[in-house]
Design a protein around this motif. Structure first.
Motif, mmCIF file in Angstrom:
data_model
loop_
_atom_site.group_PDB
_atom_site.id
_atom_site.type_symbol
_atom_site.label_atom_id
_atom_site.label_comp_id
_atom_site.label_asym_id
_atom_site.label_seq_id
_atom_site.Cartn_x
_atom_site.Cartn_y
_atom_site.Cartn_z
ATOM 1 N N GLU A 178 0.969 -1.045 0.114
ATOM 2 C CA GLU A 178 0.071 0.005 0.023
ATOM 3 C C GLU A 178 0.715 1.262 0.052
ATOM 4 O O GLU A 178 1.969 1.386 0.456
ATOM 5 C CB GLU A 178 -1.196 0.092 1.290
ATOM 6 C CG GLU A 178 -0.350 -0.020 2.410
ATOM 7 C CD GLU A 178 -1.020 -0.754 3.642
ATOM 8 O OE1 GLU A 178 -1.074 -0.356 4.838
ATOM 9 O OE2 GLU A 178 -1.802 -1.458 3.219
ATOM 10 N N THR A 179 0.145 2.379 -0.305
ATOM 11 C CA THR A 179 0.886 3.611 -0.579
ATOM 12 C C THR A 179 1.592 3.856 1.103
ATOM 13 O O THR A 179 1.097 3.625 1.903
ATOM 14 C CB THR A 179 -0.087 4.748 -0.804
ATOM 15 O OG1 THR A 179 0.826 5.844 -1.097
ATOM 16 C CG2 THR A 179 -1.235 4.873 -0.080
ATOM 17 N N GLY A 180 2.947 4.493 0.768
ATOM 18 C CA GLY A 180 3.617 4.809 2.044
ATOM 19 C C GLY A 180 4.350 3.768 2.838
ATOM 20 O O GLY A 180 4.869 3.892 3.805
ATOM 21 N N CYS A 181 4.362 2.336 2.173
ATOM 22 C CA CYS A 181 4.945 1.400 3.005
ATOM 23 C C CYS A 181 6.358 1.251 2.952
ATOM 24 O O CYS A 181 6.847 0.527 3.450
ATOM 25 C CB CYS A 181 4.156 0.166 2.601
ATOM 26 S SG CYS A 181 4.573 -0.311 1.007
ATOM 27 N N GLY A 182 6.939 1.943 1.879
ATOM 28 C CA GLY A 182 8.466 2.054 1.628
ATOM 29 C C GLY A 182 9.034 1.457 0.571
ATOM 30 O O GLY A 182 10.241 1.236 0.522
ATOM 31 N N LYS A 183 8.033 1.477 -0.360
ATOM 32 C CA LYS A 183 8.512 0.903 -1.740
ATOM 33 C C LYS A 183 9.668 1.784 -2.315
ATOM 34 O O LYS A 183 10.802 1.384 -2.706
ATOM 35 C CB LYS A 183 7.420 0.730 -2.720
ATOM 36 C CG LYS A 183 6.387 -0.202 -2.167
ATOM 37 C CD LYS A 183 5.236 -0.339 -3.172
ATOM 38 C CE LYS A 183 4.487 0.897 -3.615
ATOM 39 N NZ LYS A 183 3.728 1.530 -2.414
ATOM 40 N N THR A 184 9.370 3.129 -2.540
ATOM 41 C CA THR A 184 10.357 4.070 -3.101
ATOM 42 C C THR A 184 11.561 4.098 -2.212
ATOM 43 O O THR A 184 12.678 4.118 -2.817
ATOM 44 C CB THR A 184 9.707 5.547 -3.330
ATOM 45 O OG1 THR A 184 8.460 5.234 -4.006
ATOM 46 C CG2 THR A 184 10.758 6.244 -3.958
ATOM 47 N N SER A 185 11.399 3.969 -0.890
ATOM 48 C CA SER A 185 12.533 4.122 -0.269
ATOM 49 C C SER A 185 13.544 2.961 -0.245
ATOM 50 O O SER A 185 14.429 3.042 -0.309
ATOM 51 C CB SER A 185 12.190 4.178 1.284
ATOM 52 O OG SER A 185 11.010 5.104 1.417
ATOM 53 N N LEU A 186 12.938 1.760 -0.542
ATOM 54 C CA LEU A 186 13.651 0.689 -0.481
ATOM 55 C C LEU A 186 14.555 0.681 -1.847
ATOM 56 O O LEU A 186 15.632 0.582 -1.983
ATOM 57 C CB LEU A 186 12.558 -0.523 -0.857
ATOM 58 C CG LEU A 186 13.470 -1.950 -0.724
ATOM 59 C CD1 LEU A 186 12.390 -2.951 0.063
ATOM 60 C CD2 LEU A 186 13.584 -2.550 -2.153
ATOM 61 N N THR A 207 11.768 6.914 -12.445
ATOM 62 C CA THR A 207 11.311 7.468 -11.089
ATOM 63 C C THR A 207 9.849 7.698 -10.892
ATOM 64 O O THR A 207 9.260 8.051 -11.936
ATOM 65 C CB THR A 207 11.976 8.613 -10.801
ATOM 66 O OG1 THR A 207 11.619 9.849 -11.618
ATOM 67 C CG2 THR A 207 13.356 8.738 -10.193
ATOM 68 N N GLN A 208 9.211 7.812 -9.997
ATOM 69 C CA GLN A 208 7.755 7.866 -9.716
ATOM 70 C C GLN A 208 7.303 9.097 -10.239
ATOM 71 O O GLN A 208 6.255 9.260 -10.908
ATOM 72 C CB GLN A 208 7.490 7.860 -8.250
ATOM 73 C CG GLN A 208 6.016 7.491 -7.806
ATOM 74 C CD GLN A 208 5.817 6.780 -6.481
ATOM 75 O OE1 GLN A 208 6.520 6.901 -5.723
ATOM 76 N NE2 GLN A 208 4.642 6.210 -6.179
ATOM 77 N N ASP A 209 8.067 10.173 -9.758
ATOM 78 C CA ASP A 209 7.650 11.584 -10.434
ATOM 79 C C ASP A 209 8.374 11.687 -11.535
ATOM 80 O O ASP A 209 9.632 11.852 -11.405
ATOM 81 C CB ASP A 209 8.113 12.752 -9.354
ATOM 82 C CG ASP A 209 7.358 12.601 -8.049
ATOM 83 O OD1 ASP A 209 6.260 11.980 -8.152
ATOM 84 O OD2 ASP A 209 7.950 12.750 -7.085
HETATM 85 P P1 DGT Z 1 3.617 5.454 -2.946
HETATM 86 O O1 DGT Z 1 4.645 5.655 -3.662
HETATM 87 O O2 DGT Z 1 2.922 6.223 -2.386
HETATM 88 O O3 DGT Z 1 3.132 4.070 -3.071
HETATM 89 O O4 DGT Z 1 4.443 5.048 -1.426
HETATM 90 P P2 DGT Z 1 5.907 4.276 -1.170
HETATM 91 O O5 DGT Z 1 5.799 2.955 -0.814
HETATM 92 O O6 DGT Z 1 6.818 4.533 -2.368
HETATM 93 O O7 DGT Z 1 6.545 5.145 0.155
HETATM 94 P P3 DGT Z 1 7.839 5.722 0.376
HETATM 95 O O8 DGT Z 1 9.002 4.847 0.282
HETATM 96 O O9 DGT Z 1 7.910 7.026 -0.484
HETATM 97 O O10 DGT Z 1 7.597 6.338 1.764
HETATM 98 C C1 DGT Z 1 7.836 5.687 2.919
HETATM 99 C C2 DGT Z 1 7.728 6.343 4.112
HETATM 100 O O11 DGT Z 1 8.929 7.137 4.367
HETATM 101 C C3 DGT Z 1 6.473 7.365 4.311
HETATM 102 O O12 DGT Z 1 5.767 7.276 5.563
HETATM 103 C C4 DGT Z 1 6.930 8.802 3.881
HETATM 104 C C5 DGT Z 1 8.301 8.613 4.086
HETATM 105 N N1 DGT Z 1 9.101 9.375 3.517
HETATM 106 C C6 DGT Z 1 9.347 9.270 2.164
HETATM 107 N N2 DGT Z 1 10.235 10.220 1.627
HETATM 108 C C7 DGT Z 1 10.861 10.629 2.764
HETATM 109 C C8 DGT Z 1 12.025 11.663 2.956
HETATM 110 O O13 DGT Z 1 12.516 12.372 2.030
HETATM 111 N N3 DGT Z 1 12.127 12.090 4.433
HETATM 112 C C9 DGT Z 1 11.303 11.597 5.279
HETATM 113 N N4 DGT Z 1 11.527 12.030 6.547
HETATM 114 N N5 DGT Z 1 10.308 10.654 5.165
HETATM 115 C C10 DGT Z 1 10.119 10.248 3.833
#
Ligand code: DGT
Ligand code: MG
Length: 595
Positions: free
Chosen positions: A388-396, A434-436
């Motif tokens: 789900e969104t925000g679960c950390g995929k992009t971070s990974l 990238t996503q954006d």
């Molecule tokens: P998406 O793209 O909406 O499906 O979400 P994901 O799964 O790609 O989420 P992700 O990895 O962008 O974010 C995971 C968590 O990390 C979320 O709680 C937001 C937080 N986060 C993302 N980028 C940053 C950042 O640059 N700095 C900080 N402090 N937190 C971040």
């Protein structure tokens, strides 16, 4: 890579000196020119004094005029000659100041730009774009102004003052002391002024950066502004920033106005002192008329530097505030950079990617984003990441090209920990969409060939075909030569995604990372893309973030993330058997209750 080991110097002037490398001797000549020019200023009053004494007022004035007429001509000729010489010297030294200041500006600007290129993600999320732009423009201009104007004015004021003072003392030391005795008071006033105005310039510089940030964010976000009809609100917001800047500017200007009357009174007092004391001296016969003329012809050379001090101090404080910001960037070091014994790896990777118990937290974040992630992607495999969104995929995926460093654990490519590889070699081998999506203001061809501008047109077309972009590109009036605007304005979301995919493929990466790259394309097009990705003419390990089952179904491995943990991992069949999160997702997406 340029040296990253420069030490923060002791002060701003030392830093300027460092950046004058190659031009220091020239600059020194410029300064000498200023000194010479100001000494030459003395020639006019000196010769006028002589002419007055010899030919106008002295006892033998009439005789001298008859007998030594040639001396009068010589004196007049010398006055004209020195005036010409002065013009030449001032012209030459101005040229030098301009040349050196432009060269410093050019050098520092390029160096800062170079620095910006090497900064890591944390840097870009810390600094606002408007602030960085201000450093590259307004702040750098204050630095240039320091080299071209402030230093010149300091030298000019001091040399003029010193030359005049020496001339006065030499001509009549008693009268000179009477005139000069008030000058130290001015230095004290200027010192008080400096203490008051320094923080104002620091604030002024911040306000300028805030105003620039406001404008920059508004321009980049113009579509959102229009969509929400928030033009008035934005105008008001800018007006506030502009007013704030203007008010601070005014307040800074007003500080000098508080000190100005005192300095101006002192400067104006000097001719009065000269008239009073000089008059008494003349009556007593201790001063000739010629000397008095020379004194009064030069009194400005004492008074003007004093008047100029406020201006100089103001500009110096502007430089001080600006150079602090420039130097902060100049000496900033990316945290993520090549390790000392980084391994070169110019050749392709086989493509084995291992995550070994990786955990991660953003530096400015409160909680870890990834926990104990372990998995292996074998060469040429496709690993899909869902969740789900925000679960950390992009971070990974951001950890693979080392955009961020894991807080625990290790990531290896072909068995080599990524932090031991040279960043250039690591990133050069990774194709990332990238996503954006961000495209450059360039032609479509230029955008696709961004990572490798040596590729030929037929290859650009081939990669556009792989990413199912060839059809819509060929329908555009100018095909691959179509210019796309900043951020890809003029293209649909799905079109941009496909160009970004073609760009990632065009470098023939050994590792391809796609972050939701087909989210905006229709199912049919996506199917084509999946097919092409399976048939690439080069080996490539693919890490694909996707939400659609149609994308992940054929992956060799599917990883389901939840709150930063691996919730499930396996092939489509295995996860279906498991009847967990993935199974539920499939049910949801296919609209079937039981599978
Ligand atoms: P998406 O793209 O909406 O499906 O979400 P994901 O799964 O790609 O989420 P992700 O990895 O962008 O974010 C995971 C968590 O990390 C979320 O709680 C937001 C937080 N986060 C993302 N980028 C940053 C950042 O640059 N700095 C900080 N402090 N937190 C971040
Ligand atoms: Mg994401």
């Amino acid at each position: 890579m340029k040296s990253n080991t420069k030490q923060f110097p002791k002060n701003k002037i030392a830093w300027l000196w460092e950046n004058m490398e190659g031009k220091r001797a020239l600059y020194f000549v410029g300064i000498l020119g200023t000194v010479l020019y100001n000494i030459l200023q003395l020639t006019i009053p000196y010769f006028s004094g002589k002419i007055v004494d010899l030919f106008l007022t002295g006892e033998n004035a009439a005789t001298n005029l008859q007998v030594h007429r040639d001396l009068l001509y010589r004196l007049l000729f010398a006055m004209v000659g020195f005036t010409f010489l002065r013009v030449i010297v001032v012209y030459g030294s101005c040229m030098i100041y301009e040349t050196v200041s432009q060269s410093v500006l050019y050098r520092v600007r390029n160096y800062l730009y170079d620095k910006l290129q090497r900064q890591d993600m944390t840097f870009y999320s810390t600094y606002r774009t408007g602030d960085l732009m201000t450093r590259q423009t307004g702040d750098l201009d204050a630095v240039r102004h320091m080299v071209a104007w402030v230093v010149r004015m300091v030298v000019e004021s001091f040399s003029l003052f010193a030359a005049a003072a020496v001339f006065f003392l030499y001509t009549n030391w008693k009268l000179a002391l009477c005139v000069l005795v008030i000058s130290p008071f001015v230095f004290w006033i200027i010192y008080l002024f400096r203490n008051r105005v320094a923080p104002m310039h620091a604030a002024l510089r911040e306000k300028l950066a805030q105003m620039n940030t406001c404008a920059q964010e508004n321009i980049s976000g113009n579509r959102v502004v229009k969509a929400f009809a928030r033009e008035d609100y934005e105008i008001e917001k800018f007006d506030r920033a502009n007013t704030d800047y203007a008010e601070t500017n005014k307040a800074t200007g007003m500080v000098w106005l508080k000190f100005f009357p005192i300095v101006e009174s002192i400067a104006n007092l000097m001719p009065v002192v000269l008239l009073a004391v000089g008059g008494v001296f003349m009556i007593r016969g201790q001063l000739t008329m010629g000397d008095y003329v020379a004194f009064s012809g030069l009194i400005w050379a004492i008074a003007n530097p004093m008047r100029q001090m406020g201006n100089i101090m103001n500009e110096f404080q502007r430089f001080s505030a600006a150079s602090k910001k420039v130097m902060e960037l100049y000496y900033s070091e990316p945290k993520i950079r090549d390790e000392e014994n980084a391994v070169s790896h110019p050749e392709r990777f086989e493509g084995k990617i291992e995550f070994d118990n990786v955990s991660f937290q953003y530096e400015d974040g409160d909680l870890p984003v990834l926990h104990n992630i372990s998995f292996t992607a074998h060469p040429n495999e496709t690993v899909a990441i869902m969740g789900e969104t925000g679960c950390g995929k992009t971070s990974l995926i951001n950890l693979i090209p080392r955009f961020y460093e894991p807080t625990e654990g290790q990531i290896r490519i072909d068995g080599i920990p990524v932090e031991q590889l040279k960043l250039y070699d690591l990133r050069k081998q990774i194709g990332l969409a990238t996503q954006d999506v961000l495209l450059y203001s360039d032609t479509i061809e230029g955008n696709i060939a961004y990572g490798d501008d040596s590729i030929k047109m037929n290859e650009v077309v081939k990669f556009a075909r792989y990413s199912a972009a060839a059809d819509f590109i060929s329908k555009m009036p100018e095909g691959y030569d179509t210019l796309v605007g900043e951020r890809g304005v003029g293209l649909s979301g799905g079109q941009k995604q496909r160009i970004s995919l073609a760009r990632a493929l065009a470098i023939r990466p050994s590792v391809l990372i796609l972050d939701d790259t087909t989210s905006a394309v229709d199912m049919e097009t996506e199917k084509q893309i999946q097919q092409s990705l399976r048939e690439l003419d080069f080996p490539c390990t693919k890490i694909v973030i996707a939400q659609r089952i149609s994308t992940t179904k054929t992956a060799d491995k599917i990883i389901v993330l939840q709150n930063g943990y691996i919730e499930e991992m396996g092939t489509h069949e295995e996860l279906m058997e498991k009847k967990g999160y993935y199974y539920e997702l499939v049910k949801l997406q296919t609209g079937v209750d039981e599978l």
